[in-house]
Motif scaffolding. Structure first.
Motif, PDB file in Angstrom:
ATOM      1  N   UNK D 240       7.410  -9.732 -12.415  1.00 29.78           N
ATOM      2  CA  UNK D 240       6.756 -11.024 -12.246  1.00 29.78           C
ATOM      3  C   UNK D 240       5.598 -10.985 -11.264  1.00 29.78           C
ATOM      4  N   UNK D 241       5.601 -10.001 -10.395  1.00 26.92           N
ATOM      5  CA  UNK D 241       4.581  -9.975  -9.342  1.00 26.92           C
ATOM      6  C   UNK D 241       3.199  -9.774  -9.948  1.00 26.92           C
ATOM      7  N   UNK D 242       2.159 -10.265  -9.253  1.00 27.28           N
ATOM      8  CA  UNK D 242       0.809  -9.939  -9.696  1.00 27.28           C
ATOM      9  C   UNK D 242       0.559  -8.446  -9.488  1.00 27.28           C
ATOM     10  N   UNK D 243      -0.500  -7.954 -10.078  1.00 32.67           N
ATOM     11  CA  UNK D 243      -0.743  -6.518 -10.062  1.00 32.67           C
ATOM     12  C   UNK D 243      -0.656  -5.927  -8.665  1.00 32.67           C
ATOM     13  N   UNK D 244      -1.422  -6.504  -7.758  1.00 29.72           N
ATOM     14  CA  UNK D 244      -1.434  -5.931  -6.414  1.00 29.72           C
ATOM     15  C   UNK D 244      -0.045  -5.981  -5.804  1.00 29.72           C
ATOM     16  N   UNK D 245       0.654  -7.039  -6.114  1.00 34.29           N
ATOM     17  CA  UNK D 245       2.014  -7.151  -5.593  1.00 34.29           C
ATOM     18  C   UNK D 245       2.883  -6.023  -6.092  1.00 34.29           C
ATOM     19  N   UNK D 246       2.811  -5.745  -7.378  1.00 34.24           N
ATOM     20  CA  UNK D 246       3.617  -4.657  -7.922  1.00 34.24           C
ATOM     21  C   UNK D 246       3.224  -3.333  -7.286  1.00 34.24           C
ATOM     22  N   UNK D 247       1.929  -3.148  -7.141  1.00 40.89           N
ATOM     23  CA  UNK D 247       1.460  -1.881  -6.570  1.00 40.89           C
ATOM     24  C   UNK D 247       2.034  -1.703  -5.174  1.00 40.89           C
ATOM     25  N   UNK D 305       8.274   0.514 -15.945  1.00 43.24           N
ATOM     26  CA  UNK D 305       7.846   1.237 -14.747  1.00 43.24           C
ATOM     27  C   UNK D 305       8.769   0.907 -13.583  1.00 43.24           C
ATOM     28  N   UNK D 306       9.218  -0.326 -13.546  1.00 41.59           N
ATOM     29  CA  UNK D 306      10.132  -0.703 -12.458  1.00 41.59           C
ATOM     30  C   UNK D 306      11.388   0.153 -12.505  1.00 41.59           C
ATOM     31  N   UNK D 343       1.863   3.406  -8.158  1.00 38.67           N
ATOM     32  CA  UNK D 343       0.753   2.506  -7.864  1.00 38.67           C
ATOM     33  C   UNK D 343      -0.288   2.567  -8.965  1.00 38.67           C
ATOM     34  N   UNK D 344      -0.615   3.776  -9.356  1.00 35.24           N
ATOM     35  CA  UNK D 344      -1.614   3.945 -10.406  1.00 35.24           C
ATOM     36  C   UNK D 344      -1.153   3.291 -11.703  1.00 35.24           C
ATOM     37  N   UNK D 345       0.111   3.502 -12.033  1.00 33.38           N
ATOM     38  CA  UNK D 345       0.615   2.924 -13.282  1.00 33.38           C
ATOM     39  C   UNK D 345       0.535   1.403 -13.253  1.00 33.38           C
ATOM     40  N   UNK D 346       0.942   0.821 -12.138  1.00 32.14           N
ATOM     41  CA  UNK D 346       0.910  -0.635 -12.067  1.00 32.14           C
ATOM     42  C   UNK D 346      -0.526  -1.159 -12.098  1.00 32.14           C
ATOM     43  N   UNK D 347      -1.412  -0.434 -11.439  1.00 38.61           N
ATOM     44  CA  UNK D 347      -2.814  -0.856 -11.492  1.00 38.61           C
ATOM     45  C   UNK D 347      -3.296  -0.862 -12.934  1.00 38.61           C
TER      46      UNK D 347
END
Lengths: 626, 501, 101, 521, 174
Positions: D240-247, D305-306, D343-347
């Motif tokens: 649910x987090x925004x991209x930066x949040x997930x990263x 990814x999580x 991080x790269x994957x989430x970005x």
């Protein structure tokens, strides 16, 4: 020259990077030539550095480059000995030819530069594997060739089959890699290092023959090798890998990558010497693989699939060679196989190219006239793989079988099976050859076959020469090849040589077997009308005896079911369920407590009073007031 | 104490004079709040100043007792005491009172002509509360308690035509009277058992314990228990908390902060005075009870706050839980007083600030503040939204907010002293574990509030600007919440001396 | 049979308990309030009895203060009750349960 | 110069500046935020540059005692382990901020939260005071909660609350343990409590106390890691987090857990650590297999990814409790590597989400035809994550496995299967998203633009860089983990397995071979 | 002995008054019950030689407070008998438990010793005369006496604020 050996990795890598990034700007033919050039230079460097071994003037050496993972003592270093030199030459040599071939073959593809980038990457990976001075770095190459293979197999990713095949290849390889990885762990625990030289020098002193640790290590290594070199039970990826462009099949799935397992076991010869049980397992599995693949190959109709199963079968021979302790013979067969199988694939590619991507042999035939160069070179390869004297395949295969024969006893069974496989091989290769080049033409309408362009035929010719003459390096009379490799197997006991008479007898038997196979094949297939091949055997063999289905039903499906169950039941219901249960409990408790908070002042007063009484009682009990 | 002979009662005197002045000005000059408002403000500020002076006096010359007649020896019972506890309490009460008064400024406007009455009640209640902590005499404690309580009964019902306000007032009054009676009976029983109404000084309870071996403590224990009930009721510790949510919800929002905060300060100070100082020899008997009260309060307060949909009730229940955390500190006996002070003094500002924000959101005279009122607050009024966020984070015990340090201080204290029951060297560790667990459960509703404030509002209408005094009150509360979270050590060092003698 | 202090204290305890019972059981706000007054009275009795027993006049002074406080409480309390119930024809406290939960 | 104060303080200053920027100049918000986090990165790089390798000593120590009663204060410093955590954090934040250009709603708040988050995370990694550590550890929840709650997708309410409650539940045990430990320490040095890790290290703890405190710490960190079975918050929060949040969540927040295990559980409670090691290692292994298996069947890329994170973090925990130099170094390395790769994957997922607003795998297909560069980068990141040699992931996992085998052979073997599963879930996902015929819904998407490439570039470079040449990292990590092992060996009867210490690794000779004549061995 | 008889009689009166208050349906009867209890207690004070307290008890409680109560009863108009109606059994039971339990607990707690020392009155000569009480009240307790000013102020101000409804005043209520 050894100072420049690092270029063997660096040049292809640079080629890959440049082609990847700037490929579009470089343009179609130039990027191909660029890739080819780098590999050719690599070949020159490798060849130059090997000269000392040819002359017998230089000793093997390890060249330190930089420290990689200090924690496990894994350095990036090059082990330069005849074995690596040989493989370097095969890889860069065949590799260069296939690059050259691809310049023509891949003409007009949208992602032309990328193809060469991947090819270059593959060569670089293979060189890392080959040149590694320790298991850890070898494992790097080992995995990277898996990656390159993945990229190349699924090069035409818009075809779902290609994408699936690439994934399958990588995953099945990784299963083997698991074994390799565990072997590495055990090796590190046992020896405290991954360095080949240290391990091989210390192992015989630390362990007697048959030691459990070494047996375990070697068996695990063999699991890895079985993955790469497509042995039972991990061979299933290789036939599917034919979805890739044909040069890829030639380079990776015939000449180089699939032999990595054989190479690795040859590299670890010292260990296999200490583990006779493992060697036996290796030999048996190799033989069975050879047999199974050969039988399946008989019924295939897709030209590339025939070759794929033939590759598996031939790999079985090589593995048998390792298993019986004839390391040099195994490697020799690897070398000759690289030649003739690459040639077969390229020839097949040439045919496919000529018939507008037709791969079904039932729609070929009578191409002899249309494609003379292809026909002649293919004929040499056909005879070589069938074991005809004096083509290269004869010498190397014979060497392996002789070694098995020489062990005597139960090993003779392996010899007999090997001989049977030779018969089958001769038969199905003849079938392929006859269905393609001989007999009547069964082309699709509107197809006019033509000889391929120069860039494609030149490699065929070069490989054809190799196919014909390479065997002469290592005749029973003159073991030049074995002598060349000797420094690489310095810690290994040589198999006792057979008398020249016996060898000759075996050779004659082998040739007779080959001739029988060829004759049967020619009589059956060099005809106007193809024989009916719809019987039970043919159907089952065509479907590769349903092994893929079996895997799907008994491994993949249950695995996926378990994962599904975990994901859809365990995770949300059990793990999260517990959490939600707690949350619900808290909120439920709150709601219930809310009911107590009725808003009735008398009730509140009662609670206060009860609380007061309780407190008084509690304090009295605690303070000894009662 | 030559020049400062009146210092011990300066706090009360200033407030009384202030209250009378407010009433007088209102009669003479008119009932507009601008006339008498400054007088009230001055009185609160003056009270805080009196506290500061007391504090200085105490830290230079030591604690002092106040006797009515000159030349009375220590052998007689003192009625007023000036020590760290009372002086520090005076400062905190003065400041919280001042801020709470500012927060009630809009309410004062709403009640119109009756403003002076409201404010004088607030002023006098503060005096009563301070009496509770500045005397060693149990009857005087009761007197102070009643003084404050009675004014709060009135304040709660000040909007008499509002059903909620009236109900709130009545409940508070009836239950408060009941609790007062229980407390008083406790005093009487203690008097019966020990023969003294004074905690210390001449012929005191403390003397009694040092000279007598009590073999039949029954009545004494009953007395102690009943006094504890009375105080637990005032600080809204479970299970004596039930009035709090109803009263806080019904009472006018503008004044709830004042009521809730100050009564907690005085209640805990009285607890420290009675049990920490007077009954210090019985510490092994009463700390387990305090621990049980603390545990029940934390659980009940937190769990009930979870299921509320009204913010005022939520804060009220959170107040119950906070009472539990503060009681946790008090399980260490008198050693828990510094932690108690740290907690109470910072929490008081959070309460005042929190209710002040609610009064700007839903109106200072509202008696219900559904959570939806806070929706999109940050967007509608960034100032209030962010400040409320800080306050709520402070309450939730997030690090870098005062609530965190307070909790840690309290928990550390509770484990630092060996506990009598269950006997062990690590103090009330179980209570601490329960406390941290409940803090986590509490996050659920604190973060729910924050989440609501940050969500997108239903209508984009900007919030009506609150009056300057109220905004100032909110800002001060939030700043204190943050400041003592980041720089807690001055307060930590200060409360070290805020002991009862 | 001499009357001892315990007699008075037990009587006071009994009256106190009855007062408490009254708060709990009656629905009429006024009677609840009266019950509280009864409780205060019993406390006073305790004070005075103990005062006599110990010879401490303090107890009686305390009782006087309690009376003052009670008187103040009564004033305010009755004011509250009047404010709430003057327009209703009952003083049933059960009707006051809007604030809850 | 108080370097570390500067490091932690700069983002906060940035947050303040962003906060007071005038409403009329919204265009300033982004550069100021990026500038602040980049400034912090500069400080981090300075620390990296000035860091003296080859010693386990804490460096850049700042020691300010605030309270004498509670003995707490601003006590910070870095050693080989925290150094890289700091650098990783400092790198990922500017990248995440740069990747947040697509945030248009309440940018100011968003940036403030990001910067506060950065300060919090950096604080965690430099804190040497238990209370300070906890404070940073806990405060991170607030900005993260808001990031998910405000800028998350559909199910954000649930996910944000779950995130907070889960991790805070762990923190509860942590706080209780810290308090217990601090009080015991305080009792021995004569204060009410002492949170100074140096004092804490000096005290003797009974076996039971060690065990209880160990468990308290371990639960908190296990939830943060997250270790099976505490992992369910992760999938929701990540998704649910925004991209930066997930990263940030995957990149650095999870590392707080493993870092805590290493810094506190292993260092402070060696006896209990030795006792509990097999159990934690088993949980790690279960996580590896379970996480990977569940990842296979996820229909949502971010969830996939999580769950892969669960698997990868399992490796770290396994390595941590195998108590060999190799496994510990591997763990630290894997922390860095996982931060970069995931991080790269989430970005990347974020970039495609910005275009299509769907994360469902089924909504894609044949994307590689439409966005070849993107596909290439994704494949790169996927392989890096799957532990392809030559990239950072391999170095970590390989070292962990080799090192863990020395202590827990069976577990290491089982863990090795995670490598296979990683290949399956990543490649299968890649196959479904990128290959085959192009789904008409995604036709015409633009490939990555320059900004997006620039965001990815540093990650790609670092992944390759430390994958090929991990030595600089390893050299700085090694003394610190050796120190931990020294402590364990001296405090308990436990002996690190043979070749489990770097001194036992065989030295290799280079140069020409002596060829044995006659082929005899 | 005579003292005992007086005590018993008035104790019974007090208890009877209390019970009346507890049970009377009509609030007026309840008030009268309480009134009798208060008188009885005043007698007790006399028995205890607390004459001033006894006087004040009669004046303030019986005189002022109870009058006020009766006045309010009349004002609100609840001087009719009220059915107990639906008072739930559990409420009754609980009340019984609480009241009896409380009493029993106290008696149990003090079964041996209610007060320190002898059970008998220690100082029969203590006389709660006005003089004695005043000495104490205006000696030691002066400050407290003064402090009760605040209480009374509050009572006055509070009552006005609550009960004073000038015409047309708006007090924020809705």
């Amino acid at each position: 020259m050894t100072d420049f050996l690092w270029l063997l990795v660096a040049l292809p890598l640079a080629g890959a990077a440049l082609n990847l990034i700037l490929g579009k700007r470089i343009g179609e033919p130039r990027s191909g030539w660029f890739g080819f050039g780098l590999i050719a230079i690599s070949f020159v460097i490798g060849f130059g550095a090997s000269l000392g071994f040819f002359a017998g003037t230089s000793n093997p050496q390890t060249i330190y480059l930089f420290s990689w993972i200090p924690a496990v003592g894994a350095d990036a270093a090059i082990l330069w000995d005849p074995l690596s030199a040989l493989l370097t030459m095969i890889v860069t040599g065949v590799g260069a030819l296939i690059h050259l071939y691809s310049i023509g073959y891949m003409h007009g593809d949208d992602r032309y530069p990328r193809f060469f980038a991947f090819l270059n990457l593959f060569i670089a990976s293979m060189m890392i594997l080959v040149l590694a001075s320790n298991f850890a770095v070898m494992f790097v190459g080992w995995e990277l060739v898996g990656l390159s293979s993945y990229l190349l197999i699924s090069f035409w990713f818009t075809k779902p089959e290609a994408a699936a095949a690439g994934k399958k290849a990588f995953v099945v390889n990784r299963i083997g890699d698991w074994g390799f990885l565990v072997a590495l762990m055990l090796i590190f625990m046992t020896f405290g290092t991954f360095d080949f030289r240290t391990i091989f020098e210390n192992a015989p002193a630390m362990f007697g023959v048959g030691a459990g640790t070494i047996t375990a290590i070697t068996l695990l290594l063999f699991v890895g090798a079985a993955g790469k070199s497509a042995q039972i039970p991990l061979y299933v990826w290789l036939p599917d890998a034919m979805e890739g462009p044909t040069p890829v099949s030639a380079l990776i799935h015939a000449a180089t990558m699939v032999t990595a397992g054989v190479f690795m076991m040859a590299r670890s010869a010292v260990l296999f010497e200490l583990a006779p049980v493992s060697a036996g397992v290796v030999a048996v599995v190799g033989t069975l693989t050879a047999l199974l693949a050969a039988v399946i190959a008989v019924a295939q109709t897709d030209i590339k699939r025939v070759l794929a199963y033939s590759t598996i079968s031939q790999l079985g021979y090589m593995v048998l060679g390792i298993g019986v302790g004839a390391y040099a013979a195994g490697v020799f067969h690897l070398t000759t196989h690289a030649m003739f199988k690459a040639l077969l694939f390229l020839g097949a590619g040439s045919v496919i190219h000529a018939l507008a991507n037709q791969q079904d042999m039932r729609k070929m035939g009578a191409l002899r006239k249309a494609m003379p160069i292809t026909f002649i070179t293919m004929a040499a390869a056909w005879l070589a793989i069938s074991g005809m004297f004096p083509f290269s395949g004869f010498w190397s295969k014979d060497e392996v079988l002789a070694a098995a024969f020489a062990r005597g006893g139960a090993w003779l069974i392996l010899y007999v099976i090997g001989l049977g496989v030779a018969l089958i091989t001769a038969f199905y290769m003849t079938r392929l050859f006859a269905m393609t080049f001989l007999g009547s033409s069964r082309w699709d309408e509107g197809v006019t076959p033509h000889e391929s362009p120069r860039t494609m035929t030149v490699p065929l010719v070069v490989l054809g020469l190799g196919t014909v003459f390479l065997g002469l390096f290592n005749t029973p009379a003159r073991h030049a090849f074995e002598h060349f490799l000797e420094p690489a197997f310095s810690g290994v006991e040589q198999v006792e040589g057979l008398s020249i008479g016996l060898i000759s007898t075996l050779a004659v038997v082998a040739v007779i077997v080959a001739i029988v196979g060829i004759i049967i094949g020619l009589r059956r297939y060099n005809t106007e009308v193809l024989p009916d091949e719809t019987g039970a055997f043919w159907r089952r063999a065509l479907a590769a005896f349903g092994v893929d289905d079996l895997y799907g039903r008994f491994l993949v499906a249950p695995g996926k079911a378990v994962a599904d169950w975990w994901a859809s039941v365990v995770d949300p219901k059990v793990v999260d369920g517990a959490v939600h249960g707690i949350a619900k409990g808290a909120i439920g408790g709150g709601e219930r407590a809310r009911a107590v908070q009725s808003g009735q002042v008398r009730w509140y007063a009662a609670v206060v009073a009860i609380g007061a009484v309780a407190l008084v009682v509690f304090l009295l009990v605690l303070g000894g007031g009662f | 104490m030559q020049g400062g002979a009146w210092l011990p009662i300066a706090f009360e005197v200033v407030l009384l004079v202030g209250a009378l002045a407010v009433l007088l000005v209102a009669v003479v000059a008119g009932r507009d709040r601008r006339f008498w408002g400054p007088a009230a403000g001055l009185a609160f500020a003056g009270a805080a100043l009196a506290g500061v002076l007391q504090w200085r006096e105490v830290s230079t010359s030591g604690a002092g007792l106040f006797f009515t007649a000159q030349g009375v020896s220590f052998a007689k019972s003192p009625m007023v005491v000036m020590d760290g506890l009372s002086a520090f309490g005076a400062i905190v009460l003065g400041l919280v009172g001042f801020v709470g008064f500012l927060a009630a400024w809009d309410l004062v406007a709403k009640v119109g002509r009756r403003g002076p009455e409201l404010v004088s009640l607030l002023l006098l209640s503060l005096a009563g509360l301070h009496m509770m902590m500045a005397t060693p005499n149990l009857v005087v404690i009761f007197l102070g308690l009643e003084t404050a309580s009675i004014s709060f009964y009135v304040v709660a019902g000040f909007l008499r035509r509002q059903k909620g306000s009236a109900e709130s007032s009545f409940k508070y009054f009836l239950l408060g009277s009941l609790a007062s009676a229980l407390f008083l009976y406790g005093v009487a029983l203690t008097f019966a058992a020990t023969g003294s109404l004074t905690l210390y000084g001449g012929n005191s309870i403390r003397d009694f314990f040092s000279s007598t071996i009590v073999t039949q403590p029954g009545i004494l224990l009953a007395g102690m228990a009943l006094m504890l009930v009375g105080i637990a009721f005032k600080v809204s510790a479970a299970p004596f908390h039930q009035w709090a949510p109803d009263v806080y919800q019904g009472a006018p929002t503008g004044a709830v902060g004042f009521m809730a905060a100050t009564v907690k300060i005085a209640g805990f100070a009285a607890l420290a005075r009675i049990f920490g100082a007077g009954l210090v020899s019985q510490v092994d008997t009463w700390t387990p009870i305090v621990a049980v009260l603390a545990a029940v309060s934390m659980v009940v307060g937190t769990v009930l706050a979870l299921v509320q949909s009204d913010v005022k009730r939520m804060l009220a229940y959170s107040g119950v839980a906070h009472a539990g955390y503060i009681l946790t500190a008090m399980t260490a006996g008198v050693a828990g007083v510094p932690a108690m002070w740290f907690y109470v003094s910072t929490y008081a500002f959070m309460v005042v600030g929190g209710f002040a924000v609610l009064s700007t959101v839903s109106g200072s005279d509202s008696s219900k503040v559904p959570l939806d009122d806070l929706k999109g607050l940050v967007k509608r009024s960034p100032e209030m939204g962010w400040l409320m966020t800080f306050v709520v984070l402070g309450m939730s015990g997030m690090p870098f907010f005062a609530g965190f340090v307070a909790k840690v201080f309290s928990f550390v204290t509770a484990t630092a002293v060996p506990a009598p029951w269950p006997a062990n060297d690590h103090g009330y560790l179980w209570l601490v574990v329960l406390g941290v667990v409940m803090s986590v459960v509490g996050l659920a509703f604190y973060f729910r509030i924050i989440g609501t404030m940050f969500s997108t509002p239903d209508d984009q209408a900007e919030l009506q600007e609150a009056g300057l005094p109220v905004r100032f009150a909110v800002i001060v509360s939030a700043v204190i919440t943050v400041a003592f979270g980041i720089v807690p050590w001055p307060l930590i060092e200060a409360v070290r001396d805020a002991f009862p003698i | 049979m001499t009357v001892t202090v315990t007699w008075y204290l037990v009587l006071a305890a009994a009256l106190f308990s009855m007062g408490a019972a009254g708060v709990l059981i009656r629905r009429n706000a006024l009677i609840m309030f009266m019950s509280i007054e009864l409780m205060l009275n019993s406390v006073n009795l305790t004070f005075v009895a103990v005062s006599k027993h110990l010879g401490l006049i303090e107890g009686q002074v305390a009782a006087l203060f309690v009376m003052v406080i009670a008187a103040a409480e009564v004033t305010v309390g009755l004011a509250i009750i009047v404010a709430i119930f003057r327009f209703r024809s009952s003083a049933n406290v059960d009707e006051l349960s809007e604030l809850r939960g | 110069m108080p370097v570390l104060l500067l490091l932690v303080g700069l983002p906060l200053v940035g947050a303040l500046v962003v906060g007071i920027l005038p409403k009329k100049r919204p265009e300033l918000v982004f550069p100021v935020s990026l500038g602040a986090s980049t400034a912090s990165l500069a400080v981090a790089l300075y620390v990296l540059w000035e860091f003296e390798a080859g010693t386990p000593a804490l460096q850049f120590i700042e020691d300010l005692r605030f309270s004498t009663i509670l003995d707490m204060g601003w006590r910070v410093g870095v050693d080989g382990i925290s150094l890289f955590m700091v650098v990783l954090t400092a790198i990922l934040f500017p990248i995440s901020i740069a990747a947040s250009r697509s945030v248009t709603d309440r940018v100011k708040t968003y940036m403030i939260l990001m910067l506060v988050l950065e300060a919090g995370v950096l604080g965690v990694f430099v804190a040497l005071d238990l209370l300070l550590f906890f404070a940073f550890f806990e405060i991170v929840l607030v900005p993260m909660f808001m990031l998910i709650r405000l800028w998350g997708s559909d199910n954000r309410r649930y996910a944000s609350m779950k995130f907070v409650l889960f991790t805070a539940a762990g923190s509860a045990f942590l706080l209780a343990s810290i308090i217990g430990l601090a009080v015991m320490t305080g009792a021995q040095i004569g204060t009410l409590a002492s949170f100074d890790i140096r004092n804490v290290l000096a005290i003797q703890l009974s076996g039971t106390a060690q065990l209880l405190l160990f468990l308290g710490f371990a639960i908190a960190f296990a939830i943060k890691v997250p270790l099976f079975p505490f992992h369910t918050w992760l999938a929701d929060a990540h998704t649910e987090a925004p991209t930066a949040g997930s990263v940030i969540l995957a990149g650095v927040l999870l590392k707080m857990g493993t870092y805590g295990l290493l810094r506190f559980n292993l260092t402070l409670f060696p006896e209990a650590a030795v006792r509990m090691a097999p159990y934690l290692a088993i949980l790690g292994v279960i996580g590896i297999v379970y996480g990977a298996a569940v990842a296979i069947v996820q229909p949502d890329v971010k969830r996939l990814i999580a769950y892969s994170s669960v698997s990868h973090m399992g490796f770290i925990v396994l390595g941590m409790f195998a108590f060999t130099t190799q496994s510990l170094q591997g763990s630290v390395f894997q922390m860095i590597s996982h931060g970069l790769t995931t991080g790269a994957l989430f970005l990347l997922v974020g970039m495609i989400y910005d275009r299509t607003h769907t994360r469902k795998i089924a909504d894609y297909g044949g994307l590689a035809t439409v966005m070849p560069v993107y596909a290439g980068l994704f494949l790169f990141a996927a392989f890096a994550s799957a532990g392809l040699p030559g990239l950072s992931g391999f170095v970590g996992e390989f070292t962990i496995l080799v090192g863990s085998y020395l202590s827990f052979p069976v577990m290491a073997i089982v863990a090795g299967s995670g490598v296979i599963l990683a290949a399956i879930y990543l490649l299968w996902a890649y196959e479904r998203v990128f290959t085959g015929a192009t789904n008409p819904k995604i036709e015409g998407l633009k490939d990555l633009d320059f900004r997006e490439l620039a965001i990815m570039a540093p990650l790609v470079v670092l992944i390759i860089g430390i994958g090929v040449y991990p030595k600089p990292v390893m050299d700085r990590v090694e003394p610190s983990v050796e120190l931990i092992l020294d402590r364990i060996e001296s405090a308990t009867t436990y002996q690190v397995p043979l070749v489990g210490r770097s001194s036992a690794v065989v030295d290799i000779e280079y140069g020409e071979f002596d060829v044995h004549e006659g082929g005899e061995g | 002995m005579a003292e005992a008889i007086v005590f018993i009689i008035f104790a019974l009166v007090a208890i009877a008054g209390g019970l009346t208050m507890l049970t009377a349906r009509n609030p007026v009867y309840a008030a009268v019950g309480l009134l009798s209890t208060m008188f009885a207690i005043a007698i007790m004070y006399v028995l205890l030689d607390a004459h001033l307290v006894a006087a004040v008890q009669v004046i303030i409680y019986a005189g002022a407070v109870m009058t006020l109560f009766l006045f309010v009863i009349m004002l609100i108009g609840v001087d009719r008998a009220q059915a107990y109606g639906d008072r739930p059994l559990i409420q009754k039971a609980m009340t019984g438990v609480v009241a009896v339990g409380f009493f029993a607990t106290l008696v149990l707690a003090g079964r041996e010793v209610w007060v320190t020392g002898s059970d008998a009155f220690g100082t029969p000569d203590l006389n709660g005369t006005i003089e004695n009480v005043a000495k104490e009240l205006f000696g030691n307790w002066t400050i407290v006496f003064l402090a009760s000013v605040m209480l009374l102020t509050i009572a006055a101000v509070g009552t006005i604020a609550l009960a004073h409804f000038p015409s047309g005043e708006e007090d924020g209520a809705s």
